[in-house]
Motif scaffolding. Structure first.
Motif, PDB file in Angstrom:
ATOM      1  N   ALA A 188       1.055  -1.287   0.055  1.00 10.14           N
ATOM      2  CA  ALA A 188       0.087   0.068   0.126  1.00 10.14           C
ATOM      3  C   ALA A 188       0.937   1.120   0.062  1.00 10.14           C
ATOM      4  O   ALA A 188       0.518   2.247  -0.649  1.00 10.14           O
ATOM      5  CB  ALA A 188      -0.765  -0.059   1.135  1.00 10.14           C
ATOM      6  N   THR A 223      -3.255  -2.911   4.133  1.00 10.79           N
ATOM      7  CA  THR A 223      -3.475  -1.634   3.268  1.00 10.79           C
ATOM      8  C   THR A 223      -3.966  -0.606   3.865  1.00 10.79           C
ATOM      9  O   THR A 223      -3.423   0.600   3.736  1.00 10.79           O
ATOM     10  CB  THR A 223      -4.491  -2.239   2.111  1.00 10.79           C
ATOM     11  OG1 THR A 223      -3.840  -3.231   1.385  1.00 10.79           O
ATOM     12  CG2 THR A 223      -4.639  -1.144   0.894  1.00 10.79           C
ATOM     13  N   ALA A 259      -1.329   2.852   3.605  1.00  5.81           N
ATOM     14  CA  ALA A 259      -1.885   3.945   2.806  1.00  5.81           C
ATOM     15  C   ALA A 259      -2.050   5.287   3.681  1.00  5.81           C
ATOM     16  O   ALA A 259      -1.450   6.310   3.126  1.00  5.81           O
ATOM     17  CB  ALA A 259      -3.034   3.822   2.065  1.00  5.81           C
TER      18      ALA A 259
END
Length: 407
Positions: free
Chosen positions: A228, A343, A347
């Motif tokens: 990510a 993820t 992020a």
């Protein structure tokens, strides 16, 4: 390397059609992340951290919803779950482009919880169609299929977005996901083998989250934290270099490296150590932030990219072996949760560092987190080699050190 494992897998009834359907169904799913990122950064005029937060809430919703959807498949079958998630995905992508940022955040969470779990469904079906001795090759094929989808999905999303608008791109993603759900509903792949269906359902429910399975899940979450961070970092580097139009090419290169690695992994007579691969992914990601243009970015991504598909394939294989068929849907749901948890954390964290310190420190942080988590998983596996009483037998050290060819 041997090609026989791939021949054994692809000639089994139902496997090749499943792989082809999965390839098409996953294309819109792989475009979700970059579509939301560019919508928030471009249309809503927010930073990468804010875009990462939207993606994080969506993936947190996926992490919470995936085991429940898998449990629904175990108890009620595949089609009721597909009907629910297909309708929910269609509604989310129809309304999301018109929502202000503050409203998009909670809606993204709900939409994530009810998103179409294409990846988990396909892996559960592969485990049902392929016997254990050939599952490593089967999941390698699956991981290569995923990378082919990633080569097409994000690039196609960028092309549509730059030639039209983010709103049209989001609506296109919604239509494609709806068609994917309808296609899987019509295909209705098996979730248990003939032998497993003949055995019937067990009288008692087996425990799903054994200590060893939890260790695998935590480690794969660390690996997807790296993925990510790389995803967001690629966009940031290219945007800074005023080369955003090369985003698709860079993603294609990343996917090509991963496909090559997945092919080699599935053809080897003995598997690479799962946790060691994860350590190497983290270490090889750290220098990627030094890139200043798309050419150097594509080159520096090669070592880590080569190891991406083996990480997913080996962890999928491990999960399929650590639980009985009666709870395989929920276990694959937890596997999906681990993927999306990494993820959801990667992020916004990497986006926060990108906004304040730039790509060098962002990639260094992403790689270090993945490597440290995998190292801790190796230590835990070696200290607790005992298998749970309700799980199929497997070589415990194989996950950490590659023994016996059975992760």
């Amino acid at each position: 390397m041997r090609l026989e494992p791939y021949r054994h897998v692809l000639t089994r009834p139902g496997v090749l059609p499943l792989v082809l359907v999965a390839l098409l169904a996953r294309v819109p799913a792989t475009a979700v992340g970059i579509t939301l990122t560019l919508h928030v950064v471009g249309d809503l005029h927010r930073g990468y951290g804010a875009a990462g937060l939207v993606g994080a809430l969506s993936t947190i919703g996926m992490a919470l919803g995936s085991p429940a959807l898998g449990r629904l498949v175990d108890r009620r079958g595949l089609r009721p779950m597909l009907l629910l998630t297909t309708v929910a995905s269609a509604v989310f992508w129809a309304v999301a482009p018109e929502l202000p940022y503050q409203v998009l955040l909670p809606v993204a969470f709900v939409g994530g919880a009810l998103t179409l779990p294409v990846f988990s469904v396909v892996r559960q079906s592969l485990a049902a169609l392929v016997p254990e001795e050939h599952r490593r090759a089967a999941f390698s094929i699956d991981s290569m299929s995923v990378e082919l989808s990633f080569m097409v999905g994000p690039a196609l999303a960028v092309i549509v977005l730059t030639t039209t608008s983010a709103t049209i791109t989001m609506w296109a993603v919604g239509v494609a996901l709806t068609l994917a759900g309808l296609g899987l509903y019509g295909f209705n792949p098996p979730t248990r083998s003939d032998e497993e269906r003949a055995a019937g359902r067990p009288a008692e429910r087996h425990r799903v989250l054994s200590p060893r399975l939890v260790t695998v899940l935590v480690a794969i979450a660390g690996a997807t934290f790296v993925f990510a961070g790389t995803d967001v970092g690629i966009v940031a580097i290219l945007r800074t270099a005023h080369q955003l139009n090369w985003t698709g090419m860079v993603f294609i290169a990343w996917g090509a490296y991963s496909i090559l690695g997945g092919f080699v992994y599935g053809a080897l007579p003995r598997p690479w150590p799962t946790f060691v691969i994860m350590v190497l992914v983290g270490l090889c990601t750290m220098p990627v932030g030094l890139a200043t243009n798309w050419q150097w970015l594509s080159l520096l991504m090669a070592p880590a990219g080569f190891l991406c598909a083996p990480v997913i394939a080996s962890s999928s294989d491990a999960v399929s072996r650590l639980v009985p068929a009666s709870v395989r849907g929920e276990a694959m749901g937890w596997h999906g949760s681990a993927l999306t948890t990494g993820t959801s954390l990667g992020a916004p964290v990497v986006g926060f560092v990108l906004d304040r310190y730039g790509p060098v420190w962002a990639f260094a942080l992403a790689g270090a987190v993945g490597a440290v988590v995998a190292l801790l998983a190796i230590l835990v596996t070696r200290r607790r080699p005992d298998a749970p009483a309700d799980a199929p037998a497997a070589e415990p050290e194989a996950i950490a050190v590659g023994a016996g060819g059975t992760p």
